[in-house]
Design a protein around this motif. Sequence first.
Motif, PDB file in Angstrom:
ATOM      1  N   PHE A  10       0.890  -1.142   0.000  1.00  0.00           N
ATOM      2  CA  PHE A  10       0.000   0.000   0.000  1.00  0.00           C
ATOM      3  C   PHE A  10       0.939   1.204   0.000  1.00  0.00           C
ATOM      4  N   ILE A  11       0.676   2.183  -0.861  1.00  0.00           N
ATOM      5  CA  ILE A  11       1.530   3.368  -0.964  1.00  0.00           C
ATOM      6  C   ILE A  11       0.673   4.611  -0.756  1.00  0.00           C
ATOM      7  N   CYS A  12       1.077   5.437   0.203  1.00  0.00           N
ATOM      8  CA  CYS A  12       0.355   6.683   0.453  1.00  0.00           C
ATOM      9  C   CYS A  12       0.668   7.671  -0.670  1.00  0.00           C
ATOM     10  N   LYS A  63       4.789   6.956   2.088  1.00  0.00           N
ATOM     11  CA  LYS A  63       5.044   5.839   2.995  1.00  0.00           C
ATOM     12  C   LYS A  63       4.390   4.579   2.457  1.00  0.00           C
ATOM     13  N   THR A  64       4.995   3.445   2.789  1.00  0.00           N
ATOM     14  CA  THR A  64       4.458   2.171   2.322  1.00  0.00           C
ATOM     15  C   THR A  64       4.106   1.273   3.491  1.00  0.00           C
ATOM     16  N   GLY A  92      -3.474   5.105  -1.936  1.00  0.00           N
ATOM     17  CA  GLY A  92      -4.472   5.822  -1.146  1.00  0.00           C
ATOM     18  C   GLY A  92      -3.775   6.742  -0.170  1.00  0.00           C
ATOM     19  N   LEU A  93      -4.414   7.019   0.954  1.00  0.00           N
ATOM     20  CA  LEU A  93      -3.840   7.894   1.976  1.00  0.00           C
ATOM     21  C   LEU A  93      -3.647   7.098   3.266  1.00  0.00           C
ATOM     22  N   CYS A  94      -2.471   7.261   3.873  1.00  0.00           N
ATOM     23  CA  CYS A  94      -2.188   6.599   5.148  1.00  0.00           C
ATOM     24  C   CYS A  94      -2.973   7.295   6.253  1.00  0.00           C
ATOM     25  N   PRO A  95      -3.040   6.704   7.457  1.00  0.00           N
ATOM     26  CA  PRO A  95      -3.805   7.320   8.551  1.00  0.00           C
ATOM     27  C   PRO A  95      -3.360   8.739   8.895  1.00  0.00           C
TER      28      PRO A  95
END
Length: 137
Positions: A92-94, A99-100, A129-132
């Motif tokens: 998953f890539i922000c 960040k991954t 997508g977007l990380c937390p």
Amino acid sequence: MDINDAMKRLKEHGYKATGKRREILEFFQQADGYRTAKDLIQKLEKRYKGISFDTIYRNLHLYTKIGILEATELNGEKQFRFTCTHHHHHHFICKDCGKTKEIDVCPMGEVKQALANYEIEDHKFEIYGLCPLCKPA
């Protein structure tokens, strides 16, 4: 893979293991996720006045070619990170910070069934997508 492994791989492929090449690798080892050539040049400019994008891209291409770095396209720009070699996984890539997060799920079982008469040579599976931290509240 760590920097010493990467420097060894450079030598094994007939390339010089210079201090500048080591600094490039240190930059990616310290990065938490994918980074651009622009990020790298901003870091190196402080120490190497007049370092060119040609030099940076030549080294990034070399590292990708021999499997030290992996590349992806994010927001229309090529980005790089240290190759993960400890086990098969995806990311998953922000899209905001780069960040991954490792994803241990692989869809290749279903894909191989759907492409039964095809010879698959390699694959890459990424979710964007977007990380937390970057996600709007």
